[in-house]
Design an enzyme around this catalytic site. Structure first.
Site, mmCIF file in Angstrom:
data_model
loop_
_atom_site.group_PDB
_atom_site.id
_atom_site.type_symbol
_atom_site.label_atom_id
_atom_site.label_comp_id
_atom_site.label_asym_id
_atom_site.label_seq_id
_atom_site.Cartn_x
_atom_site.Cartn_y
_atom_site.Cartn_z
ATOM 1 N N ASP A 158 0.873 -1.167 0.000
ATOM 2 C CA ASP A 158 0.000 0.000 0.000
ATOM 3 C C ASP A 158 0.917 1.226 0.000
ATOM 4 O OD1 ASP A 158 -2.125 1.744 0.052
ATOM 5 O OD2 ASP A 158 -3.192 0.702 1.635
HETATM 6 C C1 NOJ Z 1 -3.949 3.978 0.151
HETATM 7 C C2 NOJ Z 1 -5.134 3.071 0.264
HETATM 8 O O1 NOJ Z 1 -5.086 2.366 1.478
HETATM 9 C C3 NOJ Z 1 -5.250 2.087 -0.870
HETATM 10 O O2 NOJ Z 1 -6.481 1.406 -0.752
HETATM 11 C C4 NOJ Z 1 -5.121 2.772 -2.189
HETATM 12 O O3 NOJ Z 1 -5.304 1.868 -3.244
HETATM 13 C C5 NOJ Z 1 -3.754 3.428 -2.249
HETATM 14 N N1 NOJ Z 1 -3.655 4.414 -1.183
HETATM 15 C C6 NOJ Z 1 -3.482 4.105 -3.588
HETATM 16 O O4 NOJ Z 1 -4.207 5.255 -3.706
#
Ligand code: NOJ
Length: 748
Positions: free
Chosen positions: A284
């Site tokens: 993430d």
């Molecule tokens: C953080 C989020 O937790 C995740 O779900 C998302 O896909 C990513 N950022 C990218 O934006």
């Protein structure tokens, strides 16, 4: 990802209007040909070029800012660029000006639609209609890929049993089985059932346990046992892997002390080892870097090594791999073979998506794909199936003819941005049809609009204007709830009552004596118990997206009969968290005992009841899982099983007659629940094992035959093995998780 290959190579195009006629462009060849192609690249790549593939960068501004890194092969994937002209330029530099010409994977959070925004995923789950959800994901893929996005960070498969957690909006709710069916549907929809340039790799997330954040505070630690993970949290991921999901994202949380981005057991042993996943694993956003804050790594070099050791292929926005892997290889701390494996997983996705053959999008064609009429129709139908009728004293459906003056009020009646919900980056409020707009178009000259509150958190002592308008009206349609910003990532809440003076608004409207119909738009199940007496009917629409307005108008005026069911338990008060239908049984189940108001002042310890419940709120939720009313009524009869005793390889056939006993056509979500009465572990009191939507004309009845393989009753028991334990079971066929009579059977 074997399943992906088979899927991509073998299946025919899904029959969604709008994707028909797309040519299958797969030229990927056999598994062996794909791997040979990867071998060839690996033999030509420098260490730095390999590490570049493992680096994902969020881009913005001028493409030229990234040109140097692209030419040097230092970026393998970008996210957050959706301008097709710019995407093409990013690809052109990578393909034409880098040494090996490897195209980029272009990612984006396309969570519940791209331009055409569908209901939030929690709302989609309320449809209990995987085929429709697949269609929605296909629409998202058609629109997003037309602008060059070939990878979406969806579906989110986190089981969520705490509505304080803002990200409950992004998943399918509390149930493992429902979540797994939605997971498969979205994977099929995004990736398509045939490879072509409209295939967008799905990314199942967040691996793992993220939805169990302690206290519902986002990013918080989780403490799930391996058994809970395997029985409750992992099955949707496993189902999605089987459906061919090409990528997976590790989560921010640490579970039982181990941050997911360094969880070797989960990534290497379970995901890759047990499930055979050969797709791409991405972190993430900066979840690698956040391991330093977790106190799990000393610096970026340290956490980069830990993530690679765990089997994580790509780094989203920590710059840990690109800055330190080369040095780690040279020092011998990391083997180049581990890097080769990661690059192999990344290149495989690029090859399977056909990116080498089709790196560019047709810029001139991309605009026509957005908001295509059939996309809007699918979005509208999704709202029509997802809205849940929670109360109706008979006022709904409204009969239009006698109405002269319809008052529309409430902070969500005309909030085009907010009805799109969380994670709707590409939704545009200019294209959003609000309830106010739809109702005005439908009933010209009959709709008056007094917002009462301009936003949900506004506090107001008096409602003279809106009360006066209500007195003049024949019916009051009030749209309450929470704005998009109040749910989603990093937007957890401790109080789930309607915010601001919304409850007071409802009370003031009710006091006029006029019929009050409330529609709630929200990212979570709010605690609306105190508001129910102040409305004659209540429709729960979650955040419905672009076509919320016309769909809700159709529902309120009876063109469509509500059929949505709660994908999560609705609580009476936030203090009941966590309360979910498929809990295990205590040794002291509730037995109808004394509640607070009944306790005599002089009561002693033993007179209070000795079972598991709250003295002040009892044991029950406001609405159980799977609940939803209709404008018609359904009755279940003649339920039976084909046998009393089954073997482990048998299939249970359940028959029952469903009758539409009301005066309107309607759709019922028939649900089958099973309880394993005794096991090597305490077992859930009920578990959903099958559901289907059945449409019946008024007065029609139909005998249904439903099948559940006995193998579906398997679970990870005391010995850590997954199996069906012989013994006695109960089974219910009903319209929600709290109804029906049990039937008994036995597994030998
Ligand atoms: C953080 C989020 O937790 C995740 O779900 C998302 O896909 C990513 N950022 C990218 O934006």
């Amino acid at each position: 990802m074997k399943a992906v290959r088979t899927l991509i190579l073998a299946f025919v195009l899904v029959a969604l209007p709008g994707c028909q006629g797309q040519k299958a462009a797969s030229t990927v060849g056999t598994d062996a040909a794909v791997e040979a192609r990867i071998d060839k690249f690996l033999s030509q790549m420098t260490l730095s070029e390999k590490i570049g593939q493992m680096n994902q960068v969020s881009v913005g501004g001028d493409v030229s800012n990234y040109a140097d890194a692209l030419r040097k092969g230092q970026i393998g994937s970008i996210l957050n660029e959706v301008d097709p002209v710019k995407v093409n330029e990013f690809q052109r530099i990578s393909v034409e000006e880098s040494r090996l010409g490897i195209p980029l994977l272009v990612g984006r959070d396309v969570i519940h639609g791209f331009h055409t925004v569908f209901p939030i995923p929690l709302g989609l789950a309320a449809t209990f209609d995987p085929a429709l959800v697949e269609q929605g994901a296909r629409v998202a893929a058609l629109e997003a890929t037309a602008q060059g996005v070939r990878w979406t960070f969806s579906p989110m498969l986190d089981i969520a049993r705490d509505p304080r957690w803002g990200r409950i909006a992004e998943g399918s709710g509390e149930d493992t089985y429902l979540d797994a069916r939605m997971a498969e549907a979205m994977v099929y929809g995004y990736q398509g059932r045939a490879a072509d340039t409209t295939s967008m790799a799905a990314c199942i997330k967040h691996f793992v346990g993220y939805g169990a954040a302690e206290g519902g505070r986002d990013y918080n630690s989780t403490f799930l046992t391996e058994r809970q993970l395997r029985n409750v949290y992992l099955p949707p991921f496993e189902a999605a892997v089987k459906a061919g999901a090409m990528t997976l994202m590790t989560s921010f949380n640490d579970n039982d002390g181990v941050p997911s981005t360094a969880n070797t057991f989960m990534v290497k042993d379970v995901l890759r080892g047990e499930w055979g996943f050969d797709g791409l694993v991405v972190t993430d956003w900066n979840s690698m870097g956040e391991m330093i804050a977790h106190g799990y790594g000393t610096d970026r070099k340290d956490v980069a090594k830990k993530a690679l050791d765990a089997g994580v292929d790509m780094d989203m926005m920590t710059y840990g791999y690109v800055s330190h892997l080369e040095e780690l290889v040279h020092s011998g701390a990391v083997k180049e073979a581990a890097i080769d494996q990661a690059v192999r997983n990344i290149l495989r996705v690029k090859i399977l998506l056909g990116l080498f053959e089709h790196p560019y999008v047709d810029v001139d064609a991309s605009a026509a794909v957005q908001y295509a009429p059939e996309h809007l129709a699918a979005a509208q139908r999704s709202v029509e199936e997802s809205a849940i009728l929670l109360k109706n004293n008979g006022v709904l459906p409204l009969e239009a003819a006698p109405l002269r003056n319809i008052l529309v009020t409430g902070p969500l009646a005309d909030a085009p941005h907010d009805q799109l919900g969380t994670w709707a980056f590409d939704g545009e409020k200019e294209h959003t049809v609000t309830p106010l707009k739809a109702l005005k178009e439908r009933f010209p000259g009959k709709v008056s609009y007094v917002p009462g509150l301009t936003y949900s958190r506004e506090n107001r002592a008096r409602f003279d204007d809106v009360v006066a308008a209500a007195r003049r009206a024949d019916v009051v349609l009030v749209f309450v709830g929470e704005e998009a910003i109040l749910s989603g990532e990093a937007h957890s809440l401790a109080d789930l009552n309607l915010k601001g003076s919304q409850s007071e608004l409802l009370a003031a409207l009710k006091a006029t004596g006029k019929p009050v119909v409330a529609t709630v738009m929200a990212g979570r199940p709010l605690t609306i118990e105190r508001d129910l007496p102040n409305c004659d009917a209540l429709l729960y629409a979650f955040h419905p997206g672009t076509m919320g307005g016309p769909a809700l108008a159709n529902l309120l005026f009876g063109d469509v009969t509500p059929s949505g069911k709660t994908p999560v338990t609705f609580l009476r008060t936030v203090g009941q968290v966590p309360l979910y239908y498929n809990h295990t049984m205590t040794g002291r189940p509730y037995n109808g005992e004394t509640l607070l108001d009944d306790i005599p002042q002089e009561a002693g310890q033993t007179s209070l009841g000795n079972t598991s419940y709250y003295l002040d709120y009892g044991p029950y939720p406001l609405f159980p899982f799977g609940f939803g009313l209709s404008y018609t009524t359904f009755s279940y009869s003649d339920a039976s099983l084909d046998r009393d005793v089954y073997g482990k390889d048998d299939t249970i056939t359940i028959s029952c007659t469903l009758a539409n006993t009301g005066g309107r056509n309607g759709t019922e979500v028939v649900q089958v629940y099973v309880r394993d009465l005794m096991g090597s572990l305490t077992r859930p009191v009920k578990e959903l094992k099958h559901f289907e939507r059945v449409h019946l004309q008024a007065g029609e009845s139909r005998t249904l035959q439903m099948q559940i393989p006995v193998s579906e009753l398997a679970f990870y028991g005391q010995d850590g093995m997954k199996k069906v334990e012989p013994g006695d079971f109960q089974l219910w066929v009903a319209g929600d998780s709290d109804s029906g009579e049990p039937m008994n059977f036995c597994v030998k």
